[in-house]
Write a protein that holds these residues in place. Structure first.
Motif, PDB file in Angstrom:
ATOM      1  N   UNK A 265       6.025   5.464  38.672  1.00 46.27           N
ATOM      2  CA  UNK A 265       5.221   5.551  37.459  1.00 46.27           C
ATOM      3  C   UNK A 265       3.761   5.767  37.834  1.00 46.27           C
ATOM      4  N   UNK A 266       2.967   6.192  36.834  1.00 46.83           N
ATOM      5  CA  UNK A 266       1.524   6.233  37.029  1.00 46.83           C
ATOM      6  C   UNK A 266       0.834   5.682  35.786  1.00 46.83           C
ATOM      7  N   UNK A 267      -0.322   5.073  35.999  1.00 50.69           N
ATOM      8  CA  UNK A 267      -1.138   4.503  34.923  1.00 50.69           C
ATOM      9  C   UNK A 267      -2.533   5.094  35.039  1.00 50.69           C
ATOM     10  N   UNK A 268      -3.070   5.627  33.938  1.00 50.63           N
ATOM     11  CA  UNK A 268      -4.426   6.160  33.947  1.00 50.63           C
ATOM     12  C   UNK A 268      -5.428   5.005  33.887  1.00 50.63           C
ATOM     13  N   UNK A 269      -6.280   4.923  34.905  1.00 57.10           N
ATOM     14  CA  UNK A 269      -7.305   3.878  34.987  1.00 57.10           C
ATOM     15  C   UNK A 269      -8.585   4.527  35.511  1.00 57.10           C
ATOM     16  N   UNK A 270      -9.668   4.402  34.788  1.00 60.34           N
ATOM     17  CA  UNK A 270     -10.890   5.109  35.167  1.00 60.34           C
ATOM     18  C   UNK A 270     -11.906   4.245  35.913  1.00 60.34           C
ATOM     19  N   UNK A 271     -11.577   2.972  36.149  1.00 62.48           N
ATOM     20  CA  UNK A 271     -12.524   2.089  36.845  1.00 62.48           C
ATOM     21  C   UNK A 271     -11.764   0.936  37.490  1.00 62.48           C
ATOM     22  N   UNK A 272     -12.480   0.172  38.336  1.00 60.32           N
ATOM     23  CA  UNK A 272     -11.876  -1.003  38.951  1.00 60.32           C
ATOM     24  C   UNK A 272     -11.410  -1.973  37.885  1.00 60.32           C
ATOM     25  N   UNK A 273     -12.228  -2.159  36.844  1.00 63.53           N
ATOM     26  CA  UNK A 273     -11.883  -3.123  35.800  1.00 63.53           C
ATOM     27  C   UNK A 273     -10.606  -2.737  35.059  1.00 63.53           C
ATOM     28  N   UNK A 274     -10.460  -1.444  34.736  1.00 62.91           N
ATOM     29  CA  UNK A 274      -9.235  -1.038  34.036  1.00 62.91           C
ATOM     30  C   UNK A 274      -8.016  -1.148  34.950  1.00 62.91           C
ATOM     31  N   UNK A 275      -8.222  -0.886  36.234  1.00 60.70           N
ATOM     32  CA  UNK A 275      -7.124  -1.075  37.191  1.00 60.70           C
ATOM     33  C   UNK A 275      -6.715  -2.543  37.252  1.00 60.70           C
TER      34      UNK A 275
ATOM     35  N   UNK B  56       0.175   1.163  44.062  1.00 63.76           N
ATOM     36  CA  UNK B  56      -0.928   1.864  44.722  1.00 63.76           C
ATOM     37  C   UNK B  56      -2.170   1.683  43.858  1.00 63.76           C
ATOM     38  N   UNK B  57      -2.944   0.638  44.151  1.00 62.32           N
ATOM     39  CA  UNK B  57      -4.198   0.414  43.436  1.00 62.32           C
ATOM     40  C   UNK B  57      -5.087   1.639  43.598  1.00 62.32           C
ATOM     41  N   UNK B  58      -5.002   2.253  44.788  1.00 61.35           N
ATOM     42  CA  UNK B  58      -5.635   3.546  45.072  1.00 61.35           C
ATOM     43  C   UNK B  58      -4.576   4.440  45.710  1.00 61.35           C
ATOM     44  N   UNK B  59      -4.542   5.697  45.348  1.00 57.91           N
ATOM     45  CA  UNK B  59      -3.666   6.639  46.038  1.00 57.91           C
ATOM     46  C   UNK B  59      -4.171   6.867  47.459  1.00 57.91           C
ATOM     47  N   UNK B  60      -3.277   7.136  48.401  1.00 57.93           N
ATOM     48  CA  UNK B  60      -3.734   7.448  49.769  1.00 57.93           C
ATOM     49  C   UNK B  60      -4.301   8.863  49.832  1.00 57.93           C
ATOM     50  N   UNK B  61      -5.599   8.973  49.891  1.00 59.72           N
ATOM     51  CA  UNK B  61      -6.278  10.262  49.925  1.00 59.72           C
ATOM     52  C   UNK B  61      -6.967  10.417  51.279  1.00 59.72           C
ATOM     53  N   UNK B  62      -6.747  11.547  51.932  1.00 59.11           N
ATOM     54  CA  UNK B  62      -7.361  11.799  53.228  1.00 59.11           C
ATOM     55  C   UNK B  62      -8.811  12.202  53.101  1.00 59.11           C
ATOM     56  N   UNK B  63      -9.482  12.313  54.237  1.00 61.49           N
ATOM     57  CA  UNK B  63     -10.894  12.682  54.236  1.00 61.49           C
ATOM     58  C   UNK B  63     -11.111  14.092  53.718  1.00 61.49           C
TER      59      UNK B  63
END
Length: 474
Positions: free
Chosen positions: A306-316, A403-410
């Protein structure tokens, strides 16, 4: 000058950190300070260290061999040459004392990697090998058995050499070799790790040397001259992808291989092999048999994504608390991209009275092992972590990964392998699991790439809707 550290079939006390010490260190330092880095990347996990540490953690925590359902792919320079396999250790014509050692260690039959590797490693003339195998599948036992089969304990000089990227991993390998060779008379093992000194121009009497590249190379150099590479019968490079990815270790490995006799058997073992690494390995290992694992993504069929739209730390954070407030969760792992985010989540959860533990690179390997041990034993239900546990650290009975954050590379692109490792902590052994991704406007494109790459559905979830949340585990 002091003698080298030598293992002679004696037991070692395992280094342990109490939970209280870990808590104190977290309070005193981990939640307070960041390590510095001249390139201002202190908030990222150090990749080389993380992969080596992950392997060591796996060895420390392993209580059983894992069944790897991946198909094995074998590559040979001469496809017409015979390829052997075995289903029983008794069919390998091993020395009786080595069979006794295997039985004492709890081995009853070869693992999948051992079935293919051992008959070829033990054949005559010696066969070089490059093998991909995850920690926990018996690879260390395989090359340890091969080393011990090749040496003559009546000869008092080094005949087998094994390199590992860190002194902790070298110590773990030494323990395996010691246990396996416990019934071999006169077996001696030298630990070539930082801090162990040897006299100059005095040849070592130990038949096996296990250590790290720098110290091993120093011992073999004309300056120390403690052993001759030309007398070696077996050379093993463990965690080869980690070793080769480090430029300094890579150069030393090349120099060591150049100093070996032509009939020395060379083995490279690794959990993963990227194409540049496998090509490098082929250059330094002549005429090898190559055993690779075909990637199996079967486990994804047991994971609802699943995915949840969250635009900030607080919404996460609100989405996180909503999910845990409505779901009955056995054990869960929450992955964050940085140490700072992981600490912030732990602090907020602790303030709200939610029991959880932090696991990141700020803890040393033994502390991390203690945290994971508590998690495995069910004493901790929620683990907040960075990528340090995404690299093959297996904990059973996890039914939710976030995944509080997706794994994104440099480079800004998603790291597909890391994503697979993360969500693969759930949906194991035929059980169903749930993976939830928190995404914002900037990472929605990365989620789309993940969806296309794996070809598995990732459904939208409204974390403020109790009915939707309750349905995700049905």
């Amino acid at each position: 000058m002091s003698e080298p550290k030598v293992e002679e079939n004696t037991t070692q006390e395992e280094k342990k950190d109490s939970v209280e010490n870990i808590s104190e260190k977290l309070e005193a330092s981990a939640i307070g300070t960041e390590s510095t880095n001249p390139q201002n990347t202190q908030d990222k996990e150090a990749e080389e260290s993380a992969s080596a540490d992950a392997s060591l953690l796996k060895k420390l925590l392993r209580s059983r061999l894992e069944e790897d359902n991946s198909a094995i792919e074998v590559e040979r320079q001469n496809p017409d040459s015979p390829l052997y396999s075995c289903k029983r250790f008794e069919d390998l014509n091993l020395k009786q004392e080595l069979l006794q050692g295997l039985y004492a260690m709890g081995f009853t039959k070869p693992s999948k990697i051992q079935e293919t590797a051992l008959p070829n490693l033990l054949s005559n003339p010696p066969q070089n090998l490059i093998a991909q195998s995850q920690s926990g599948t018996g690879k260390t036992a395989a090359f340890s058995l091969a080393m011990l089969s090749r040496i003559d304990t009546n000869l008092l000089y080094p005949q087998a050499l094994c390199l590992a990227p860190t002194m902790e991993l070298a110590a773990q390998i030494t323990d395996v070799v010691r246990q396996m060779g416990q019934y071999m008379k006169n077996l001696k093992i030298a630990s070539a790790i930082r801090g162990n000194m040897v006299p100059r121009n005095v040849e070592l009497k130990e038949q096996v040397i296990i250590g790290t590249p720098g110290t091993v190379f120093d011992w073999s150099s004309p300056r120390i001259n403690a052993f001759s590479l030309k007398k070696l019968r077996v050379f093993v490079l463990d965690e080869a992808d980690v070793m080769i990815d480090q430029q300094g270790h890579q150069d030393i490995c090349i120099r060591i291989v150049r100093g070996l006799p032509k009939d020395c058997q060379i083995m490279l073992f690794s959990a993963t092999y990227k194409n540049p690494v496998i090509e490098f390995a082929k250059k330094i290992v002549g005429n090898p048999i190559i055993i690779r694992l075909k990637r199996s993504q079967e486990s994804l069929s047991y994971i609802k994504q699943f995915y949840v739209r969250c635009e900030s730390f607080e919404t996460k954070y609100r989405a996180l608390t909503n999910i845990f407030g409505l779901l009955t969760v056995g054990q869960s792992i929450i992955f964050c991209q940085t140490r700072k985010t992981a600490r912030d989540v732990v602090v907020r959860l602790t303030e709200d009275g939610v029991p959880c533990e932090l696991l990141s690179g700020e803890l040393d390997v033994m502390q991390r092992a203690a945290v994971i041990k508590r998690f495995r034993e069910g004493k901790c239900k929620m683990l907040i972590t960075t990528n340090v546990t995404a690299r093959g650290i297996d904990v059973d009975d996890v039914n939710l990964v976030i995944n509080f954050d997706l794994p994104i590379g440099q480079d800004g692109h998603p790291e597909f392998e890391t994503y697979l490792h993360r969500i693969g902590r759930t949906g194991r052994f035929g059980k169903f699991g749930v993976a939830i991704n928190f995404v914002d406007t900037n990472t929605m494109g990365a989620l789309d790439q993940i969806l296309k790459h794996f070809g598995r559905p990732i459904d939208k979830l409204d974390a403020s809707d109790p009915e939707q949340i309750e349905k995700i585990t049905q």
